[in-house]
Scaffold this motif. Structure first.
Motif, PDB file in Angstrom:
ATOM      1  N   ASP A 157      28.974   8.212 -39.526  1.00  0.00           N
ATOM      2  CA  ASP A 157      29.134   7.546 -38.218  1.00  0.00           C
ATOM      3  C   ASP A 157      30.627   7.369 -37.942  1.00  0.00           C
ATOM      4  O   ASP A 157      31.355   6.795 -38.753  1.00  0.00           O
ATOM      5  CB  ASP A 157      28.422   6.193 -38.215  1.00  0.00           C
ATOM      6  CG  ASP A 157      28.487   5.512 -36.858  1.00  0.00           C
ATOM      7  OD1 ASP A 157      29.442   4.740 -36.632  1.00  0.00           O
ATOM      8  OD2 ASP A 157      27.601   5.741 -36.030  1.00  0.00           O
ATOM      9  N   GLY A 158      31.085   7.857 -36.789  1.00  0.00           N
ATOM     10  CA  GLY A 158      32.505   7.807 -36.483  1.00  0.00           C
ATOM     11  C   GLY A 158      33.062   6.412 -36.299  1.00  0.00           C
ATOM     12  O   GLY A 158      34.253   6.187 -36.525  1.00  0.00           O
ATOM     13  N   ALA A 159      32.244   5.430 -35.872  1.00  0.00           N
ATOM     14  CA  ALA A 159      32.735   4.075 -35.629  1.00  0.00           C
ATOM     15  C   ALA A 159      32.768   3.255 -36.909  1.00  0.00           C
ATOM     16  O   ALA A 159      33.779   2.632 -37.245  1.00  0.00           O
ATOM     17  CB  ALA A 159      31.868   3.384 -34.578  1.00  0.00           C
ATOM     18  N   THR A 160      31.673   3.245 -37.663  1.00  0.00           N
ATOM     19  CA  THR A 160      31.596   2.411 -38.868  1.00  0.00           C
ATOM     20  C   THR A 160      32.005   3.173 -40.130  1.00  0.00           C
ATOM     21  O   THR A 160      32.291   2.555 -41.157  1.00  0.00           O
ATOM     22  CB  THR A 160      30.157   1.900 -39.050  1.00  0.00           C
ATOM     23  OG1 THR A 160      29.280   3.020 -39.270  1.00  0.00           O
ATOM     24  CG2 THR A 160      29.691   1.119 -37.824  1.00  0.00           C
ATOM     25  N   ARG A 161      32.000   4.499 -40.072  1.00  0.00           N
ATOM     26  CA  ARG A 161      32.268   5.383 -41.208  1.00  0.00           C
ATOM     27  C   ARG A 161      31.245   5.193 -42.334  1.00  0.00           C
ATOM     28  O   ARG A 161      31.520   5.517 -43.493  1.00  0.00           O
ATOM     29  CB  ARG A 161      33.707   5.208 -41.716  1.00  0.00           C
ATOM     30  CG  ARG A 161      34.743   5.644 -40.699  1.00  0.00           C
ATOM     31  CD  ARG A 161      36.082   5.919 -41.345  1.00  0.00           C
ATOM     32  NE  ARG A 161      36.765   4.731 -41.784  1.00  0.00           N
ATOM     33  CZ  ARG A 161      37.484   3.929 -40.989  1.00  0.00           C
ATOM     34  NH1 ARG A 161      37.592   4.239 -39.698  1.00  0.00           N
ATOM     35  NH2 ARG A 161      38.095   2.883 -41.463  1.00  0.00           N
TER      36      ARG A 161
END
Length: 292
Positions: free
Chosen positions: A189-193
């Motif tokens: 996930d790009g936001a939470t990694r």
């Protein structure tokens, strides 16, 4: 029915209680035969009742009652006055009668003026009392009796549904060996990694475990991302401690380690499966401001 100014003034003074005995009797007689006049008197009593509610009662001093009793006790009926028969009035008597009549008209006119001055004073007092009452209701309602306090007002606030967060970018890496069939699929996930590893076609030998590693030229050595579990999906949050550029550009590798993973944080076999992240779902663009 239309009433004269004197009738209206009589009704107001009757409600206020400032008429003498004869005038009160006149008003009560009119009220007994004229329901419209009665309604006008009751309207004045309702208007002037506000003043009565704001002023407390006052008990007369004892000496006032003593003076009243003394005045009543000393009053004696007067004998009727018998006028002698006179001859027809002379010219000067006629002139005197006219003068008396003129003075009587002046007295009546003065009484009307006095009465309307009283009405104007009472009306001003009512207006001042209403202004004061409205001010007290707005700023100090606790000073008023329970029945005169304004009802509490409630303000309705419409709840708005929270805006849905914009979807973040999603990255996927297919971990495979030499371009063969996929062994694992890594999703980040790009936001939470946060990442998830899905097992596709790999199976560890007995007594062995698959372990995931992050390999970057900006790091001195490979970093372990944990052992891949025996189920179909394994989720981790350890990538949040790494820079976004490192996460997106790194190579992800799977090694075969002893059961439970590397004992010292270093890989003990060559990578079996590798892959790099590609953007599978772009992030939502921020809403554009409307053109003006």
């Amino acid at each position: 029915m239309a009433y004269s100014e004197d009738h209206i003034a009589l009704a107001a003074e009757y409600a206020l209680g400032t008429l003498d005995v004869d005038e009160r009797a006149q008003v009560e007689t009119m009220m007994s035969v004229d329901k419209d006049f009665t309604a006008m008197v009751e309207a004045w009593e309702h208007k002037l009742g506000v003043l009565n509610q704001m002023v407390g009662s006052v008990e007369p001093r004892p000496e006032v009652w003593e003076k009243i009793k003394a005045a009543v006790g000393h009053s004696e009926p007067q004998a009727p006055i018998v006028l002698p028969e006179t001859s027809p009035p002379a010219v000067h008597q006629i002139e005197e009668s006219a003068a008396v009549l003129e003075r009587s008209n002046v007295i009546q006119l003065s009484g009307s003026v006095r009465r309307w001055r009283s009405v104007a004073t009472f009306t001003s007092a009512i207006a001042a009392a209403l202004v004061a009452l409205i001010g007290i209701q707005l700023f100090q309602p606790d000073w008023l009796p329970e029945g005169m306090r304004p009802a509490p007002r409630t303000q309705r606030v419409e709840a708005r549904a929270p805006a849905a967060p914009a979807p973040s970018a999603q990255y996927v890496a297919v971990l495979q060996k030499d371009g063969g069939s996929p062994a694992f699929i890594l999703t980040v996930d790009g936001a939470t990694r946060n990442f998830t590893v899905r097992k596709v076609g790999a199976a560890a030998d007995p007594g062995k475990s698959f372990e995931l590693w992050l390999i970057s030229d900006r790091l001195p050595r490979p970093r372990s991302l944990g052992v891949i579990g025996g189920g179909d999906f394994t989720a981790r949050a350890v990538l949040a401690s790494y820079d976004t550029d490192i996460v997106n550009a790194a190579t992800y590798a799977v090694t075969v380690e002893q059961a439970g993973g590397s004992p010292d944080g270093n890989p003990h076999s060559a990578p079996v499966f590798t892959g790099k992240l590609v953007e599978a779902v772009p992030s939502a663009a921020p809403p554009r401001a409307p053109a003006r």
